[in-house]
Design an enzyme around this catalytic site. Sequence first.
Site, PDB file in Angstrom:
ATOM      1  N   TYR A   1      -2.313   0.556  10.200  1.00  0.00           N
ATOM      2  CA  TYR A   1      -2.378  -0.053   8.868  1.00  0.00           C
ATOM      3  C   TYR A   1      -1.002  -0.046   8.200  1.00  0.00           C
ATOM      4  O   TYR A   1      -0.553  -1.053   7.640  1.00  0.00           O
ATOM      5  CB  TYR A   1      -3.396   0.707   8.013  1.00  0.00           C
ATOM      6  CG  TYR A   1      -3.570   0.173   6.604  1.00  0.00           C
ATOM      7  CD1 TYR A   1      -3.882  -1.162   6.382  1.00  0.00           C
ATOM      8  CD2 TYR A   1      -3.444   1.016   5.505  1.00  0.00           C
ATOM      9  CE1 TYR A   1      -4.050  -1.640   5.087  1.00  0.00           C
ATOM     10  CE2 TYR A   1      -3.610   0.543   4.207  1.00  0.00           C
ATOM     11  CZ  TYR A   1      -3.906  -0.794   4.007  1.00  0.00           C
ATOM     12  OH  TYR A   1      -4.071  -1.265   2.732  1.00  0.00           O
TER      13      TYR A   1
ATOM     14  N   LYS B   1       2.009  -3.065   6.812  1.00  0.00           N
ATOM     15  CA  LYS B   1       2.169  -3.005   5.350  1.00  0.00           C
ATOM     16  C   LYS B   1       3.631  -2.750   4.992  1.00  0.00           C
ATOM     17  O   LYS B   1       4.153  -3.283   4.003  1.00  0.00           O
ATOM     18  CB  LYS B   1       1.267  -1.918   4.759  1.00  0.00           C
ATOM     19  CG  LYS B   1      -0.183  -2.366   4.587  1.00  0.00           C
ATOM     20  CD  LYS B   1      -0.312  -3.429   3.489  1.00  0.00           C
ATOM     21  CE  LYS B   1      -1.755  -3.696   3.110  1.00  0.00           C
ATOM     22  NZ  LYS B   1      -1.869  -4.754   2.098  1.00  0.00           N
TER      23      LYS B   1
ATOM     24  N   SER C   1       0.862  -1.179   0.000  1.00  0.00           N
ATOM     25  CA  SER C   1       0.000   0.000   0.000  1.00  0.00           C
ATOM     26  C   SER C   1       0.888   1.215   0.000  1.00  0.00           C
ATOM     27  O   SER C   1       2.061   1.165   0.376  1.00  0.00           O
ATOM     28  CB  SER C   1      -0.887  -0.016   1.239  1.00  0.00           C
ATOM     29  OG  SER C   1      -1.362   1.287   1.499  1.00  0.00           O
TER      30      SER C   1
END
Length: 699
Positions: free
Chosen positions: A597, A601, A584
């Site tokens: 998050y 990632k 991402s």
Amino acid sequence: MRDPLAAKLNPVEVSMKSLWSDADAESYVAKYAPQGVNRDLALRVYTTRLLGGDPRLVLHGGGNTSCKTTVDDLLGEAVEVLCVKGSGWDMGDIEPAGLPAVRLAPLLKLRKLEQLSDEDMVDFQRGNLMTSSSPNPSVETLLHAFLPHKFIDHTHSTAVLSLTDQPDGDAICREVFGRKMGYVPYIMPGFALAKKAAEVYEQDPSVEGLILFKHGIFTFAETARDAYERMIAHVTSAEQRLEKGRKTLVAAAGLPKAPAALAEVAPVLRGLLALDRGDGEFKRWVMDFRASPAIRAYVDGAELGRYSQQGVVTPDHTIRTKNWPVVLPAPEAGKIAPWAEAAKTAIANFQAGYHAYFARNNARSASKKTELDPMPRVALVPGLGLFGIGASAKDAAIAADIAVNTVECISDAEAIGSFQPVSEDHLFDLEYWSLEQAKLGKGGEKPLARRIVVVTGGGSGIGAATAKAFAREGAELAVLDRDLAAAQATAKGCGGKALGLACDVTDAQAVRAAFDSVVERFGGVDVVVSNAGAAWQGTVGEVDDAVLRQSFELNFFAHQSVAQNAVRVMAAQGTGGVLLFNASKQAVNPGKNFGPYGLPKAACLFLMKQYALDHGKDGIRSNAVNADRIRSGLLTSDMIASRSAARGLTEKDYMGGNLLGREVTADDVADAFVWLAKASKVTACTITVDGGNIEASLR
Ligand SMILES: [Zn+2]
């Protein structure tokens, strides 16, 4: 394990019966009348489907039917035609268009020729079609034309083949069918067989049909019903003969008590079958496993090496299964390495035998042939079952269906005598038929044909788009999603034989089970798109550990679990592979309050590099796609509405908030994954697909 034989394990118990119904027949007539299809052809479609619906009679394009009728040409003049099955149609779901009309009078004139090549025959038949766009009429068209009957049915009935594929099959058939049938010696399908069949019929025009030794059966009559019911009656006689004096196959001694698991055996076998192209890439195969009590009795048989190596039960199976299957050793649980060595030798011997067979027969052949690949299309594994092998899941399934039918046919032949089909030179002539040789090199495969691709989080968004993009490139798809219905919906959208499976990728056991299912279904895994993910938010100085750990479970450890299972299968195959991760923008350019998050990632991005580093030597490539702002489960319509409003932007401007000012879609990301799967010299690479964002750009 599927068991297509379950309903017909023993043909003695489930014998043929006529499925004719006056009401159904009339419904066909009524259904097709508005399309200008006459009664004869409508009934021809009806009984062709009845025959084609029973695998004991007709399998994958085998068999054909015809009717002689009258149609009007464009000038309104009545023309006598033969409507005969066209190539490319299956009898089970045939339509009137699958029975092209050929002018009968010119076909009949051909009979006075001494010889006619297959190429000239096909050309002449095409030239006499009523509709020029029709498929090629069957290669058995002239046989149908030269017989006078209005309706003619032809099948490769398993029971009839069990009788005729015997050293004394001629005598057995005469005993069973007596004077009701005519008997035609084996001749390869084409002009010569058509003439011979007509001669046999004319010797006794009272016969109801013809037995074509080591090939199949014809029945004929003036009505669709009579021709069909004669087929059922004669096949029933064959089945009744097979009930008498049966002996059963004797199992081999020394089979392992605990056979190795299918999921362990399949990828090893798939790797052994792959053909090394010499450039680090392989020509792979897709497999289709079958097992049942009948299959096990056959592959476990003490004399498997004899009865399985005689040849195909009817010549047209050659194109799908080659003439012989490879017989592998029995795999024992916990001893897969020595089994792999023995299987490798068996496959090498199969190839050597195939080359020798080709050289031997090509030498006597009038026209020199191009040798086909030397790999088997069916593998028999004592203690386990059988594999169909093909360039696609569809081809593998066809090979497996025919192999299952072969098991039944040979088991029955051995039960009453011993199986003996046509001789090797006839088998060669069929496999290297000029019409088949002419097709070589035409119609290339799609770029990712023969590849088995797993996509996690494939039920929606980027995962669904990626699965469909791979399917369009010819790959076989396994779609994993926590939501089974969503996974299956995507799989359906991928067409073909795609598989949809429920899998929570944060459950290591579920991931292992899903990979086992994929391997059991297709034989292995070549490409994995580790895509499943979800976004958690929180200010890093305050966020609860539980939130961070939950995100790490899905956005890091699940990728590791998926990749590890992929590498395990790829190592068993020994033909390399491709790992693809959905990274991402957060992995390289943290967003405020997106730590929960972004942190896993970022670790996932390094996981991709670690796999590239540690497994490059195994031919396993590892790459990632770095995407941003894609409409998906992570960025829903509601989120887009609130975020664009918060920034004082229109939704269009918010979604196009990048250097190019264009919205980036899931399909754009899917294209990047597909490119990375094809790029055989690319590893440890991250492709950014975000319309341009300098802060998140890698270099
Ligand atoms: Zn045939």
